[in-house]
Design an enzyme around this catalytic site. Structure first.
Site, PDB file in Angstrom:
ATOM      1  CD  GLN A  68      -2.995  -0.734   2.352  1.00 17.69           C
ATOM      2  OE1 GLN A  68      -3.009  -1.534   3.273  1.00 17.69           O
ATOM      3  NE2 GLN A  68      -3.770   0.347   2.314  1.00 17.69           N
ATOM      4  CG  HIS A  69       0.254   3.521   2.374  1.00 19.03           C
ATOM      5  ND1 HIS A  69      -1.046   3.974   2.460  1.00 19.03           N
ATOM      6  CD2 HIS A  69       0.443   2.677   3.424  1.00 19.03           C
ATOM      7  CE1 HIS A  69      -1.611   3.436   3.524  1.00 19.03           C
ATOM      8  NE2 HIS A  69      -0.750   2.635   4.116  1.00 19.03           N
ATOM      9  CG  ASP A  71       0.161  -5.021   1.566  1.00 23.74           C
ATOM     10  OD1 ASP A  71      -0.676  -4.177   1.942  1.00 23.74           O
ATOM     11  OD2 ASP A  71       1.379  -4.919   1.859  1.00 23.74           O
TER      12      ASP A  71
END
Length: 471
Positions: free
Chosen positions: A71-72, A241
């Site tokens: 992520q991110h 994820d």
């Protein structure tokens, strides 16, 4: 038999599983490593994905594929689709001050929680974009589109699939499609800081306040919507994820999952969005249309790696050592902020050891304190969710440790369900791909239940030790 592929493009590596779409039976798998670091050129992810696909026997007989990713991460593309600079990953903390500034500019943590369900921290894409605008203005000006790691890989897959059947050499340099073919899903979008789970829409105003303008953003797909079908293979939306792990472990509404990977996460599947003004709980969406409130720590399995290194043993021996020491390690307490921390938000903090005496200066005590400290950080996350879970499931690499399994109930104060070790993120992605073809009836494998008497004194000592940490 229809086959589906699930991809887990994590911080450390890329895993590909090929499974039967109806039963979930594993047919074959492959993996490849990613380079270390908190900023990585996305081309390394693409190379690793192709290597992992080749290791899994290719895709010629696969009917659908889905990519789950860390992520991110901030991936910036120019007008031609070229990567502007190395991607900043979730664990890059250089944007910590940007998170502080953005929080204040909107009116405080509650304003952000109300807007997007989460309060910005250095991990979030929105803070990385502010850092880019302030520190690399030339790169910011070149940025025509912003996407997440899984978005970028899905986009590259669409281009490669359009070029013909899988061939590693041919796919390596296959041109991607136009930028307007970028897609994402609600789960991964909810970790950017500029998409709202409660409204299901981007907050362009927040992105503009962070970056100075609004670049092209991926189209947000529904859980069973196709990203594309270039040729005979369907491409699913993919997801983050943690969202894929929830799918892979079969988490249902009311379940809490504690995942002990490189980072540690505690997340629950809920029917309603959350908005925690303290910022401890990120109000994410999941990959099914539900919601995934989540608490993340930067330090999980790496705490055990570090303790094993100090003790001069392997991880299996570390587990044995930990079980030789008494519960509570005779007062030895390890605060596991080895590379800063995300929850609590202390990006520049370091780890510390408390209660060190001649009696506790042993490898066994260190091993026990390391595992207890790691689990205490995650137990604080469960407390922050303020919910009575239907089940607590323990997954991730560190969950394979017998010491972790036996110590966890004493820290969490509830029985722990431990599914058998598996590639849950990749399996969750494969499950999402299967929904494009059928209604998958994947049976859960046997799980183990671990129980033990709660030992609140360990949590109390941990709380006292963490209270002494200041940035």
């Amino acid at each position: 038999m229809s086959l589906v592929a699930g991809v887990d493009s994590s911080t450390q590596s890329c895993k590909v599983v090929i499974r039967d779409a109806e039963t979930g039976a594993l047919v074959r798998e492959g993996r490849a490593a990613h380079p270390a670091g908190t900023e990585v050129h996305p081309s390394h992810w693409w190379t690793a994905l192709l290597q992992a696909i080749e290791g899994a026997g290719g895709l010629d007989d696969v009917a659908a594929i889905s990519v789950a990713g860390q992520q991110h991460g901030m991936v910036c593309l120019d007008e031609s689709g070229n990567v502007v600079r190395d991607a900043l990953l979730w664990n890059d903390t250089r944007s910590a001050q940007a998170a502080v500034d953005l929080t204040a500019e909107l009116g405080g943590p509650k304003a952000w929680a109300d807007a997007v369900g989460s309060v910005p921290v250095a991990s979030f894409t929105v803070t990385k974009l502010r850092w880019l605008a302030e520190h690399e203005p030339d790169n910011a000006r070149r940025t025509a589109a912003v996407c997440l790691p899984h978005d970028w890989l899905t986009w590259r897959l669409l281009g490669a699939l359009a070029s013909g059947p899988f061939d590693r050499a041919a796919w390596q340099d296959a041109p991607p499609p136009p930028l307007d073919r970028l897609t994402t899903d609600r789960g991964d979008a909810s970790g950017t800081g500029y998409w709202s789970p409660s409204t299901g829409a981007y907050r362009a105003d927040l992105l503009k306040a962070s970056f100075g303008r609004v670049p092209l953003l991926p189209r947000v797909l529904g859980p069973a919507e196709e990203a594309g079908a270039p040729g005979p293979m369907l491409v699913a939306p993919g997801t983050g994820d943690n969202m894929a792990a929830a799918l892979g472990v079969g988490a249902r509404s009311g379940d809490v999952v504690v995942s002990l990977g490189t980072s540690g996460t505690v997340f629950a599947v809920t029917e309603s969005p959350s908005a925690d003004p303290t910022g401890a709980v990120a109000g994410f969406a999941d990959a099914t249309g539900r919601f995934l409130p989540l608490v993340a720590t930067l330090n999980a399995a790496r705490v055990m790696d570090a303790a094993a290194r100090v003790a001069g043993v392997g991880l299996d021996q570390l587990s044995d050592l930990a079980l030789q020491a008494p519960a509570g390690a005779d007062g030895l307490t390890l605060v596991p902020y080895l590379e800063g921390e995300r929850t609590p938000n202390r990006p520049t903090a370091t780890g510390s050891i408390h209660g060190l005496t001649l009696a506790t200066a042993t490898p066994a005590h260190l091993a026990r304190a390391a595992i207890e400290g790691m689990l205490c950080g995650l137990a604080d996350g469960l407390d922050a969710m303020d919910m009575r879970p239907r089940r607590v499931l323990l997954i991730g690499g560190a969950a394979r440790s017998e010491a972790v399994r036996r110590i966890a109930p004493t820290i969490f104060g509830v029985p722990i369900t431990v599914p058998p070790p598996a590639e849950y993120v990749a399996n969750g992605a494969a499950h999402q791909a299967a929904t494009l073809l059928t209604a998958p009836a994947w049976e859960s494998e046997d799980t183990a239940i671990y129980d033990g008497r709660a030992l609140p004194d360990i949590r109390t000592r941990y709380a006292r030790a963490t209270a002494l940490i200041f940035d």
